[in-house]
Design an enzyme around this catalytic site. Structure first.
Site, PDB file in Angstrom:
ATOM      1  N   HIS A 123      -3.004   7.299   6.803  1.00  0.00           N
ATOM      2  CA  HIS A 123      -1.998   8.180   6.188  1.00  0.00           C
ATOM      3  C   HIS A 123      -2.614   9.488   5.690  1.00  0.00           C
ATOM      4  CE1 HIS A 123       1.856   6.184   6.183  1.00  0.00           C
ATOM      5  NE2 HIS A 123       1.340   5.054   5.738  1.00  0.00           N
ATOM      6  N   HIS A 169      -4.940   1.226   7.404  1.00  0.00           N
ATOM      7  CA  HIS A 169      -3.565   1.746   7.519  1.00  0.00           C
ATOM      8  C   HIS A 169      -3.355   2.894   6.524  1.00  0.00           C
ATOM      9  CE1 HIS A 169       0.962   1.191   8.020  1.00  0.00           C
ATOM     10  NE2 HIS A 169       0.869   1.947   6.929  1.00  0.00           N
ATOM     11  N   GLU A 170      -3.772   2.674   5.272  1.00  0.00           N
ATOM     12  CA  GLU A 170      -3.588   3.711   4.244  1.00  0.00           C
ATOM     13  C   GLU A 170      -4.487   4.918   4.509  1.00  0.00           C
ATOM     14  OE1 GLU A 170      -1.038   3.466   2.474  1.00  0.00           O
ATOM     15  OE2 GLU A 170      -0.694   1.378   3.027  1.00  0.00           O
ATOM     16  N   GLY A 202       0.845  -1.184   0.000  1.00  0.00           N
ATOM     17  CA  GLY A 202       0.000   0.000   0.000  1.00  0.00           C
ATOM     18  C   GLY A 202       0.882   1.235   0.000  1.00  0.00           C
ATOM     19  N   CYS A 223       5.516  -0.194   7.465  1.00  0.00           N
ATOM     20  CA  CYS A 223       5.176   0.965   6.640  1.00  0.00           C
ATOM     21  C   CYS A 223       6.416   1.392   5.869  1.00  0.00           C
ATOM     22  CB  CYS A 223       4.713   2.099   7.552  1.00  0.00           C
ATOM     23  SG  CYS A 223       4.214   3.576   6.671  1.00  0.00           S
ATOM     24  N   LEU A 224       6.249   1.695   4.585  1.00  0.00           N
ATOM     25  CA  LEU A 224       7.403   2.102   3.763  1.00  0.00           C
ATOM     26  C   LEU A 224       8.076   3.360   4.320  1.00  0.00           C
ATOM     27  CD1 LEU A 224       6.003   1.530   0.144  1.00  0.00           C
ATOM     28  CD2 LEU A 224       7.706   0.137   1.344  1.00  0.00           C
ATOM     29  N   GLN A 240       3.001   9.913   1.319  1.00  0.00           N
ATOM     30  CA  GLN A 240       4.285   9.202   1.358  1.00  0.00           C
ATOM     31  C   GLN A 240       5.173   9.513   0.156  1.00  0.00           C
ATOM     32  OE1 GLN A 240       2.268   5.222   2.243  1.00  0.00           O
ATOM     33  NE2 GLN A 240       4.169   5.054   3.408  1.00  0.00           N
TER      34      GLN A 240
HETATM   35 CO    CO Z   1       2.204   3.157   5.794  1.00  0.00          CO
END
Ligand code: CO
Length: 190
Positions: free
Chosen positions: A149, A145-146, A45, A103-104, A50
């Site tokens: 963000h 989760h997304e 995701g 998470c990236l 991000q």
């Molecule tokens: Co994330």
């Protein structure tokens, strides 16, 4: 185009993102670029903040998770591959369940995060149509989760104070640019 991933500690990750025009050319290019960036960094995701854009858009591809689950969920996860534009959560139900997330933007940190199992959501496609859906299990988790963000929430915000204290050193190093990843990162993005 592959973007660098914005790292933990950047103000843009803490900001409430703004709605976008779902059918504009910019939104289509943004979605293409976000898929490319997500695949290059091996994520499931990726949300627009991000890559440094405070927009209410995220992309998902849960197919890497399809191997580890029972058949019914596997079929759902293989198909859970798309962009969500201006999404909203209508209802969250079911029990809370904890599952390890990463998470990236926060490489090297993995922690069990409690989330509700079932959600009703609404989002737009690139034609501007609103679509209502019901998600459960891992796809609901990835969505939440997304969605966090674009609300300016990161998964350490959902940890217990004790667990957050335990990873504080790592988060500090990360904000300062001390990190080693297979993908490029950008630090302190406003
Ligand atoms: Co994330």
């Amino acid at each position: 185009m592959i973007y660098p991933i914005v790292a933990y500690g950047s103000p843009v990750l803490k900001r409430l993102a703004k709605e976008v025009d779902p059918s504009s050319a910019e939104t289509k290019i943004l979605i293409d670029d976000m898929f490319e960036t997500m695949y290059a960094s091996k994520g499931v995701g990726l949300a627009a903040p991000q890559i440094g854009l405070s927009s209410r858009v995220f992309v998902v591809d849960a197919s890497p998770f399809a191997e580890d689950v029972e058949e019914k969920e596997s079929i759902i996860l293989k198909k859970f591959k798309r962009a969500f534009i201006n999404p909203v959560i209508i209802e969250q139900t079911g029990e809370l369940w904890a599952y390890e997330e990463g998470c990236l933007s926060i490489p090297g940190v993995h922690e069990k995060i409690p989330r509700l199992r079932e959600i009703k959501i609404r989002s737009q496609n690139t034609k501007g149509d609103w679509i209502d859906e019901q998600l459960s299990g891992l796809s609901a988790r990835i969505f939440q989760h997304e969605f966090d963000h674009i609300e300016g929430i990161l998964f350490p915000d959902r940890m217990t104070p004790l667990k957050r204290r335990m990873i504080q050193g790592r988060l500090k190093n990360l904000s300062a640019g001390k990190v080693d990843t297979i993908y490029k990162m950008k630090f302190n993005v406003k």
